[in-house]
Enzyme design. Structure first.
Site, PDB file in Angstrom:
ATOM      1  N   CYS A 182      -3.209   2.954  -5.570  1.00  0.00           N
ATOM      2  CA  CYS A 182      -2.562   3.820  -4.584  1.00  0.00           C
ATOM      3  C   CYS A 182      -1.126   4.175  -4.963  1.00  0.00           C
ATOM      4  O   CYS A 182      -0.634   5.262  -4.630  1.00  0.00           O
ATOM      5  CB  CYS A 182      -2.590   3.155  -3.210  1.00  0.00           C
ATOM      6  SG  CYS A 182      -1.821   1.522  -3.145  1.00  0.00           S
ATOM      7  N   HIS A 195      -3.498   9.051   1.049  1.00  0.00           N
ATOM      8  CA  HIS A 195      -3.495   7.743   0.375  1.00  0.00           C
ATOM      9  C   HIS A 195      -4.908   7.350  -0.002  1.00  0.00           C
ATOM     10  O   HIS A 195      -5.886   7.926   0.478  1.00  0.00           O
ATOM     11  CB  HIS A 195      -2.887   6.671   1.287  1.00  0.00           C
ATOM     12  CG  HIS A 195      -3.647   6.431   2.555  1.00  0.00           C
ATOM     13  ND1 HIS A 195      -4.174   5.210   2.910  1.00  0.00           N
ATOM     14  CD2 HIS A 195      -4.003   7.282   3.567  1.00  0.00           C
ATOM     15  CE1 HIS A 195      -4.772   5.306   4.085  1.00  0.00           C
ATOM     16  NE2 HIS A 195      -4.695   6.540   4.505  1.00  0.00           N
ATOM     17  N   HIS A 255       0.857  -1.183   0.000  1.00  0.00           N
ATOM     18  CA  HIS A 255       0.000   0.000   0.000  1.00  0.00           C
ATOM     19  C   HIS A 255       0.893   1.232   0.000  1.00  0.00           C
ATOM     20  O   HIS A 255       1.929   1.258   0.673  1.00  0.00           O
ATOM     21  CB  HIS A 255      -0.903  -0.017   1.234  1.00  0.00           C
ATOM     22  CG  HIS A 255      -1.891   1.099   1.262  1.00  0.00           C
ATOM     23  ND1 HIS A 255      -2.728   1.389   0.209  1.00  0.00           N
ATOM     24  CD2 HIS A 255      -2.173   2.027   2.235  1.00  0.00           C
ATOM     25  CE1 HIS A 255      -3.490   2.421   0.513  1.00  0.00           C
ATOM     26  NE2 HIS A 255      -3.168   2.832   1.737  1.00  0.00           N
TER      27      HIS A 255
END
Length: 310
Positions: free
Chosen positions: A121, A59, A47
């Site tokens: 992301c 994010h 991530h």
């Protein structure tokens, strides 16, 4: 858009070491800098987000339990971003000035265009960091998928689909003769041509993972270049090696030599001539993939040791 050289950082910090509240913010300011590209492992993927100061990260986030389409660019804490996993700073060779990175990240807040392949992301983080959205994770997945697809193509070509069942010797020889004719040779030359062609198709996909990244540190760029170079060289020698193997195991001349040689190779996997042809086509592909990966790993290790030695 003005880029600047960044001193690479690679801090790996257990989330448990970051305390909540004001202490968390103080600790974070010592570990991270404004505009740092952060990533955190999530099992099979990572991530990504941009650190914007005071223990906060921009994010893509959402509550999938309530809404599968709830993912949007949000401002969250380091704990929320990490979700119990370590946080790592992604190193760059060149990137935008920190304040511009932060401003770009803030300008993306509220965006709800999440797409696993085209707008994930990591795309968000790289867009803010260097002004160009890209995802190394997507490249690596495409590379992994490309290898078995190329192998299937080899099987289909070799015997018109019959190679998958290890039958169709006549079709196999016809296909090899046609391939060898492209360079003025016969069935034996066809073994090399097919192996090189199938391997090249696979490597074109595989090398997406080793594509040059002008924003990466020099050590990373060198490692990727070494992987690409080694992959192509291994592919060439692998294709020539399969020709030598078929010649060594075969008996007679011309088509008879190729046929008997391929049958001997096919016996290794419990098949016949068509099976041997598939093995010979796939061997250079596998060798090239392993060679590229090995060269990349070695070059990365060498680059990591370089600064310490100097």
């Amino acid at each position: 858009m003005k880029l600047y050289n960044q001193i690479s950082t690679n801090a790996l910090v257990p989330v448990g070491g970051l305390l909540p509240g004001q202490v968390n913010t103080i600790v974070a300011e010592r570990l991270y800098h404004l505009g740092d590209h952060l990533r955190s492992t999530r099992g099979v993927y990572t991530h990504h987000g941009i650190y914007v100061g005071e223990g906060q990260v921009v994010h893509y986030a959402g509550d999938r339990a309530k809404d599968a389409d709830s993912a949007r660019v949000r401002l969250g804490t380091l704990e929320q971003f990490a979700d119990g996993q370590p946080i790592e700073v992604v190193p760059y060779g060149t990137c935008l000035p920190p304040i511009e990175v932060v401003m770009r990240a803030h300008s993306l807040l509220g965006e709800a265009r999440y797409n696993l392949v085209l707008r994930n992301c990591e795309h968000l983080a790289t867009l803010a960091k260097v002004g160009v959205p890209f995802s190394t994770q997507v490249r690596e997945v495409l590379a992994i998928v490309g290898t078995p697809l190329a192998a299937k193509m080899a099987a289909s070509f070799m015997a018109g689909g019959a190679a998958l069942k290890f039958v169709g010797a006549a079709r196999t020889m016809t296909a090899l003769s046609a391939a060898g004719g492209l360079i003025g040779g016969g069935p034996l030359a066809g073994v090399a041509v097919t192996g090189a062609a199938v391997g090249a198709v696979s490597l074109t996909t595989l090398f997406l993972a080793y594509k040059d990244d002008p924003f990466a540190p020099d050590a990373e760029r060198h490692a990727r270049a070494d992987a690409r170079r080694t992959g192509w060289l291994t592919l060439l020698f692998g294709a020539l090696g399969t020709v030598a193997l078929v010649s060594l195991l075969g008996r007679g001349r011309g088509a008879a030599l190729v046929s008997s040689g391929l049958k001997s190779v096919g016996k290794v996997v419990g098949g016949g001539m068509a099976a041997g042809a598939v093995v010979c086509a796939g061997a250079p592909l596998v060798l090239a993939a392993v060679g590229a990966k090995t060269a990349y790993s070695r070059s990365k290790k060498k680059g990591a040791k370089g600064p310490a030695e100097t």
